[in-house]
Scaffold this motif. Structure first.
Motif, short mmCIF file in Angstrom:
data_model
loop_
_atom_site.label_atom_id
_atom_site.label_comp_id
_atom_site.label_asym_id
_atom_site.label_seq_id
_atom_site.Cartn_x
_atom_site.Cartn_y
_atom_site.Cartn_z
N PHE A 1 -15.67 0.33 -3.19
CA PHE A 1 -16.33 1.62 -3.31
C PHE A 1 -16.27 2.19 -4.73
N CYS A 2 -15.78 1.42 -5.65
CA CYS A 2 -15.67 1.90 -7.03
C CYS A 2 -17.03 2.28 -7.58
N ASN A 3 -17.12 3.40 -8.20
CA ASN A 3 -18.36 3.88 -8.78
C ASN A 3 -18.92 2.88 -9.79
N LYS A 4 -20.20 2.51 -9.64
CA LYS A 4 -20.78 1.49 -10.52
C LYS A 4 -20.80 1.94 -11.97
N ALA A 5 -21.04 3.20 -12.18
CA ALA A 5 -21.06 3.69 -13.56
C ALA A 5 -19.71 3.50 -14.23
N ILE B 1 6.06 -4.34 -20.75
CA ILE B 1 4.68 -4.09 -20.33
C ILE B 1 4.72 -3.22 -19.07
N ILE B 2 4.28 -1.96 -19.21
CA ILE B 2 4.42 -0.94 -18.17
C ILE B 2 3.07 -0.67 -17.52
N ASN B 3 3.03 -0.69 -16.20
CA ASN B 3 1.79 -0.40 -15.50
C ASN B 3 1.50 1.09 -15.49
N GLN B 4 0.26 1.47 -15.78
CA GLN B 4 -0.12 2.87 -15.87
C GLN B 4 -0.09 3.55 -14.50
N PHE B 5 -0.37 2.82 -13.44
CA PHE B 5 -0.38 3.41 -12.10
C PHE B 5 1.03 3.67 -11.58
N SER B 6 1.90 2.69 -11.69
CA SER B 6 3.22 2.78 -11.06
C SER B 6 4.33 3.22 -12.01
N GLY B 7 4.12 3.05 -13.33
CA GLY B 7 5.17 3.33 -14.30
C GLY B 7 6.26 2.28 -14.32
N LYS B 8 6.05 1.15 -13.65
CA LYS B 8 7.07 0.10 -13.58
C LYS B 8 6.72 -1.06 -14.50
N ALA B 9 7.75 -1.86 -14.81
CA ALA B 9 7.62 -2.92 -15.80
C ALA B 9 7.26 -4.25 -15.17
N MET B 10 6.44 -5.03 -15.88
CA MET B 10 6.16 -6.39 -15.47
C MET B 10 7.46 -7.20 -15.53
N ASP B 11 7.71 -8.03 -14.49
CA ASP B 11 9.04 -8.60 -14.26
C ASP B 11 8.87 -9.98 -13.64
N VAL B 12 9.72 -10.94 -14.06
CA VAL B 12 9.79 -12.22 -13.37
C VAL B 12 10.81 -12.09 -12.25
N SER B 13 10.36 -12.32 -11.03
CA SER B 13 11.17 -12.07 -9.86
C SER B 13 12.50 -12.81 -9.90
N TYR C 1 -12.21 -6.87 -13.02
CA TYR C 1 -11.87 -5.63 -13.72
C TYR C 1 -12.76 -4.49 -13.28
N TRP C 2 -12.14 -3.35 -12.92
CA TRP C 2 -12.91 -2.17 -12.53
C TRP C 2 -12.38 -0.90 -13.19
N GLY C 3 -11.30 -0.99 -13.97
CA GLY C 3 -10.86 0.12 -14.81
C GLY C 3 -9.88 1.08 -14.19
N GLY C 4 -9.36 0.77 -13.00
CA GLY C 4 -8.38 1.66 -12.38
C GLY C 4 -7.02 1.59 -13.05
N ALA C 5 -6.19 2.60 -12.79
CA ALA C 5 -4.87 2.67 -13.42
C ALA C 5 -3.99 1.49 -13.05
N SER C 6 -4.23 0.89 -11.88
CA SER C 6 -3.43 -0.28 -11.48
C SER C 6 -3.72 -1.49 -12.35
N GLN C 7 -4.82 -1.45 -13.12
CA GLN C 7 -5.19 -2.55 -14.01
C GLN C 7 -4.93 -2.21 -15.48
N LEU C 8 -4.30 -1.09 -15.75
CA LEU C 8 -4.04 -0.68 -17.13
C LEU C 8 -2.56 -0.78 -17.42
N TRP C 9 -2.25 -1.17 -18.66
CA TRP C 9 -0.87 -1.46 -19.05
C TRP C 9 -0.57 -0.85 -20.41
N ARG C 10 0.68 -0.43 -20.58
CA ARG C 10 1.17 0.03 -21.88
C ARG C 10 2.13 -1.02 -22.43
N PHE C 11 1.96 -1.34 -23.70
CA PHE C 11 2.81 -2.32 -24.38
C PHE C 11 3.81 -1.57 -25.24
N ASN C 12 5.04 -1.45 -24.76
CA ASN C 12 6.08 -0.73 -25.48
C ASN C 12 6.97 -1.72 -26.21
#
Length: 381
Positions: free
Chosen positions: A6-10, A34-46, A155-166
């Motif tokens: 349902f993501c807006n096409k625009a 590498i921190i996810n913008q949606f969750s604020g949590k770090a990418m991690d090897v389990s 890719y659709w641009g949601g916060a779950s797909q955005l990352w911060r590189f600290n």
């Protein structure tokens, strides 16, 4: 049906256009959280696994090297991203080109399923897309919890797909040497039409986004704007995101502590010290201000640690023409794209120092008249 259907096409087309643009700055080679913008949590090897095929998840950042990633520009428009603890690469598992494909770690083989585009989509956030499948790394199914799976999706641009590189500092210091800035992911929003006063104890914003209304100002450079928060008498403000109308940020009277604060868009100033005291500021991020990030209007001691500040005129300014004594200490910060520089003062009585920090396009460290202004452990990136 997936919410993405349902993501807006625009929105989708705009996001894809951003990814196609070559104008955004590249990530520098180095080690990052590498921190996810949606969750604020770090990418991690389990489970800190060193094995091929170990799953890549998200987890609250704890400083482990299984949560730190060595990013290297391959010179062909793509990067390798390798776990610091194992040396193994983020890999599109089993060359799966479908939505929902697993992201795992694997020995570096230089395959296109281990090549990643890292594209700045604004506000210091990045999309990470596979050269092989052109799909983006995301926190799967909007899972905000520790252990949430990281997979690939169109890719659709949601916060779950955005990352911060600290960046992870190579110069030591507390918190395992990391520079992470603020870690709050928004838990909701609150409209602010009058200044919130924190007069004692601790005000915990719960990582909500506080959106000032026009009653406080328009986020421009007018000196008549009001702050979103006023912290007084040694009180503490923590876990707050200030929304796009930054008005006059946060005012501090008689000392106080600011902790885990993110300014989405700095207005007149991010924070102002209005009367004398000791102010401790830690784990903060601020972006996109026309003039100063911090303004100092009274004799005070200011300690700043673990900050990420980008795109300002100056990091700190003591009120022009004043000669009161200010003592400023900045440690483990990443400061970039300052129009003029970092510290500015006209006072022959004031002191400033910056240590164990990363700078890029930050201008002069010391501007004006200081009794002492020093730097050490600085990395330019």
């Amino acid at each position: 049906m997936s919410i993405k259907t349902f993501c807006n096409k625009a929105l989708l087309f705009a996001a894809l256009a951003i990814l196609a643009s070559p104008s955004f700055a590249q990530i520098a080679n180095g080690r990052y959280v590498i921190i996810n913008q949606f969750s604020g949590k770090a990418m991690d090897v389990s489970n800190r696994s060193q094995d091929d095929g170990a799953n890549i998840i998200q987890w609250t950042y704890g400083g482990g090297t299984n949560q730190q990633w060595d990013v290297t520009n391959l010179g062909n428009g793509y990067y390798s991203i390798r776990a610091a603890h194992s040396g193994k690469s983020i890999d599109v598992y089993e060359w799966n080109s479908n939505d929902g494909a697993d992201a795992r770690q694997w020995t570096w083989l230089n395959g296109q399923n281990q090549h990643w585009a890292i594209d700045n989509v604004g506000n210091n956030t990045f999309a990470i897309t596979s050269r092989f499948s052109a799909k983006a790394l995301e926190v799967f199914e909007f899972n905000a919890a520790d252990g949430g799976d990281i997979r690939l999706w169109t890719y659709w641009g949601g916060a779950s797909q955005l990352w911060r590189f600290n960046p992870v500092s190579t110069n030591g210091g507390g918190n395992n040497g990391s520079i992470t800035g603020a870690t709050c992911n928004s838990t909701g929003s609150t409209s602010v039409s009058s200044t919130i006063r924190v007069t004692s104890g601790t005000y915990d914003g719960g990582c909500r986004t506080f959106n000032p209304t026009s009653a406080l100002g328009d986020g421009g450079q007018s000196e008549s704007q009001q702050p979103a928060f006023r912290v007084e008498n040694g009180a503490t403000l923590r876990n707050v995101i200030i929304g796009n109308n930054g008005v006059d940020g946060i005012h501090v009277y008689n000392g106080g502590t600011l902790e885990n604060i993110r300014w989405t868009n700095v207005g007149e100033d991010a924070m102002t010290i209005k009367s004398s005291g000791t102010v401790n500021v830690r784990n903060i991020s601020g972006y996109n201000g026309e003039d100063k990030f911090i303004q100092v209007n009274a004799a005070s001691t200011l300690n700043v640690s673990n900050c990420v500040v980008d795109n300002m005129g100056k990091f700190l300014r003591q009120n022009g023409g004043t000669t009161f004594r200010t003592v400023v200490s900045v440690d483990r910060c990443q400061i970039s794209n300052m129009g003029e520089g970092i510290f500015r003062s006209d006072s022959p009585n004031s002191e400033a120092r910056i240590t164990n920090s990363r700078l890029r396009n930050a201008g002069s460290i010391c501007i004006g008249n200081w009794a002492s202004c020093t730097s050490s452990g600085i990395t330019n990136y």
